[in-house]
Scaffold this active site. Structure first.
Site, mmCIF file in Angstrom:
data_model
loop_
_atom_site.group_PDB
_atom_site.id
_atom_site.type_symbol
_atom_site.label_atom_id
_atom_site.label_comp_id
_atom_site.label_asym_id
_atom_site.label_seq_id
_atom_site.Cartn_x
_atom_site.Cartn_y
_atom_site.Cartn_z
ATOM 1 N N ASN A 1 -3.818 -49.113 -35.574
ATOM 2 C CA ASN A 1 -3.386 -50.506 -35.688
ATOM 3 C C ASN A 1 -2.939 -50.947 -34.297
ATOM 4 O O ASN A 1 -1.871 -50.560 -33.838
ATOM 5 C CB ASN A 1 -2.230 -50.596 -36.695
ATOM 6 C CG ASN A 1 -1.613 -51.977 -36.740
ATOM 7 O OD1 ASN A 1 -2.177 -52.938 -36.189
ATOM 8 N ND2 ASN A 1 -0.457 -52.095 -37.374
ATOM 9 N N TRP A 2 -3.797 -51.729 -33.651
ATOM 10 C CA TRP A 2 -3.521 -52.092 -32.255
ATOM 11 C C TRP A 2 -2.497 -53.225 -32.147
ATOM 12 O O TRP A 2 -2.076 -53.575 -31.052
ATOM 13 C CB TRP A 2 -4.821 -52.502 -31.547
ATOM 14 C CG TRP A 2 -5.819 -51.380 -31.400
ATOM 15 C CD1 TRP A 2 -5.680 -50.079 -31.841
ATOM 16 C CD2 TRP A 2 -7.100 -51.440 -30.759
ATOM 17 N NE1 TRP A 2 -6.800 -49.347 -31.510
ATOM 18 C CE2 TRP A 2 -7.691 -50.152 -30.850
ATOM 19 C CE3 TRP A 2 -7.815 -52.459 -30.125
ATOM 20 C CZ2 TRP A 2 -8.951 -49.862 -30.321
ATOM 21 C CZ3 TRP A 2 -9.079 -52.175 -29.604
ATOM 22 C CH2 TRP A 2 -9.636 -50.893 -29.697
ATOM 23 N N LYS A 3 -2.145 -53.816 -33.248
ATOM 24 C CA LYS A 3 -1.172 -54.922 -33.289
ATOM 25 C C LYS A 3 -1.532 -55.994 -32.244
ATOM 26 O O LYS A 3 -2.711 -56.172 -31.926
ATOM 27 C CB LYS A 3 0.244 -54.390 -33.071
ATOM 28 C CG LYS A 3 0.586 -53.229 -34.013
ATOM 29 C CD LYS A 3 2.041 -52.926 -34.069
ATOM 30 C CE LYS A 3 2.266 -51.685 -34.911
ATOM 31 N NZ LYS A 3 3.653 -51.426 -35.197
ATOM 32 N N HIS B 1 1.557 -55.119 -44.071
ATOM 33 C CA HIS B 1 2.281 -54.361 -43.037
ATOM 34 C C HIS B 1 3.730 -54.852 -43.010
ATOM 35 O O HIS B 1 3.990 -56.042 -43.205
ATOM 36 C CB HIS B 1 1.606 -54.567 -41.675
ATOM 37 C CG HIS B 1 2.131 -53.627 -40.637
ATOM 38 N ND1 HIS B 1 3.321 -53.848 -39.993
ATOM 39 C CD2 HIS B 1 1.657 -52.447 -40.168
ATOM 40 C CE1 HIS B 1 3.551 -52.838 -39.155
ATOM 41 N NE2 HIS B 1 2.555 -51.974 -39.244
ATOM 42 N N GLU C 1 5.609 -55.543 -40.677
ATOM 43 C CA GLU C 1 5.854 -56.652 -39.742
ATOM 44 C C GLU C 1 5.452 -57.982 -40.372
ATOM 45 O O GLU C 1 6.059 -59.018 -40.106
ATOM 46 C CB GLU C 1 5.111 -56.384 -38.419
ATOM 47 C CG GLU C 1 5.809 -55.278 -37.638
ATOM 48 C CD GLU C 1 4.910 -54.440 -36.756
ATOM 49 O OE1 GLU C 1 3.780 -54.858 -36.441
ATOM 50 O OE2 GLU C 1 5.348 -53.325 -36.387
ATOM 51 N N GLU D 1 4.514 -46.436 -45.149
ATOM 52 C CA GLU D 1 5.077 -46.638 -43.822
ATOM 53 C C GLU D 1 6.558 -46.960 -43.947
ATOM 54 O O GLU D 1 6.923 -48.130 -44.133
ATOM 55 C CB GLU D 1 4.368 -47.795 -43.117
ATOM 56 C CG GLU D 1 2.887 -47.562 -42.886
ATOM 57 C CD GLU D 1 2.403 -48.271 -41.641
ATOM 58 O OE1 GLU D 1 1.850 -47.593 -40.778
ATOM 59 O OE2 GLU D 1 2.610 -49.492 -41.509
ATOM 60 N N GLY E 1 7.395 -47.552 -34.944
ATOM 61 C CA GLY E 1 7.675 -47.908 -33.555
ATOM 62 C C GLY E 1 9.025 -47.427 -33.069
ATOM 63 O O GLY E 1 9.472 -47.813 -31.987
ATOM 64 N N SER F 1 5.421 -43.741 -36.329
ATOM 65 C CA SER F 1 5.597 -42.854 -35.165
ATOM 66 C C SER F 1 4.782 -41.571 -35.274
ATOM 67 O O SER F 1 5.251 -40.501 -34.890
ATOM 68 C CB SER F 1 7.087 -42.556 -34.934
ATOM 69 O OG SER F 1 7.776 -43.755 -34.631
HETATM 70 C C1 PEP Z 1 2.317 -49.223 -37.668
HETATM 71 O O1 PEP Z 1 2.744 -50.241 -37.188
HETATM 72 O O2 PEP Z 1 1.510 -49.261 -38.613
HETATM 73 C C2 PEP Z 1 2.785 -47.967 -37.112
HETATM 74 C C3 PEP Z 1 2.671 -46.910 -37.840
HETATM 75 O O3 PEP Z 1 3.329 -48.015 -35.845
HETATM 76 P P1 PEP Z 1 3.851 -46.764 -34.965
HETATM 77 O O4 PEP Z 1 2.818 -45.677 -35.079
HETATM 78 O O5 PEP Z 1 3.966 -47.292 -33.583
HETATM 79 O O6 PEP Z 1 5.153 -46.346 -35.547
#
Ligand code: PEP
Length: 250
Positions: A10-12, A96, A98, A168, A174, A213
């Site tokens: 997921n490049w956001k 997600h 976010e 998640e 993050g 993470s």
């Molecule tokens: C995500 O946003 O889906 C995610 C898992 O981010 P990160 O790996 O940076 O925690």
């Protein structure tokens, strides 16, 4: 039947046009043809046309970071499933944290997005997970129940044969703070168990990814848990070598 692992980046809201192209080229160059895991990438919407061309005929799946809850019309800022389908998108992240927490998307809106992805042959990656406060209040399972129920109410359990779930925990995204393998397994097994009550066969086949993470050095242990079928990867997906290491750990 064994579930095939899946690792999705997921490049956001990251990359420039040039760096997105480089990242994709490096992933394509480094991914062995016999990789055990299926691999997908979800660039920002504007990079999808170029990514679509670069991925034509390749095994890496193209995904989007969200999908509209309508097919077309006066919905400023939204991108619909038919539009994504036109560019060969096979995956779409929905719900997600976010989107849920920063942009206020309700579980009902997430379910409507999920429904549109399914209707247009795009596999939704339904994200579920609790905040730290909810975990501390022992509400993890209740939160996940509510997030799953909205999708079950709208689309039914059969839709999960064409979907992927990503657990998640919000506190792990993050933050550099990964769930322990036991914490991840506990929730993954809970999700599979809830689905199994409705349809054991669908539960057995359902890919449940862990996100939060995931890094090259913790991926193997997480993916080694019986109900963890791969990962949804944020930060570490922006570096081709670390993303490839994670893919090879699955
Ligand atoms: C995500 O946003 O889906 C995610 C898992 O981010 P990160 O790996 O940076 O925690």
């Amino acid at each position: 039947m064994a579930r095939r692992p899946l690792v999705v980046g997921n490049w956001k809201m990251n990359c420039t046009r040039a760096s997105a192209r480089r990242l994709l080229d490096d992933i394509l160059a480094g991914l062995p043809a016999d990789a055990k895991a299926e691999v997908g990438v979800c660039p920002a919407f504007v990079f999808i046309p170029e990514a679509s061309a670069a991925l034509a005929g390749k095994s890496v799946l193209l995904g989007a970071q969200n999908v509209g809850d309508q097919d077309q019309g006066a919905f400023t800022g939204e991108i619909s499933a038919p539009m994504l389908d036109e560019f060969g998108c096979k995956l779409a992240i929905v719900g997600h944290s976010e989107r849920r927490l920063v942009y206020g998307e309700s579980s009902q809106l997430v379910a409507a997005r999920y429904a549109k992805a399914i209707a247009h042959g795009i596999t939704p990656i339904l994200c579920v997970g609790e905040t730290l406060e909810e975990r501390e209040q022992e509400k993890t399972f209740a939160v996940i129940d509510e997030q799953l129920q909205a999708v079950l109410d709208l689309c039914g359990v059969a839709s999960l044969a064409k979907a992927v779930i990503a657990y998640e925990p919000v506190w792990a995204i993050g933050s550099g703070r990964t769930a322990t393998t036991e914490q991840a397994q506990e929730v993954h097994a809970y999700i599979r168990g809830q689905i199994a009550k409705l349809d054991p066969e669908i539960a057995t086949g359902l890919q449940i990814l862990y996100g939060g993470s995931v890094k090259a050095d913790n991926a193997r242990a997480l993916f080694g848990m019986p109900d963890v079928d791969g990962g949804l990867v944020g930060g570490a997906a922006l570096d081709a070598q670390s993303f490839l290491s994670i893919c090879l750990a699955a």
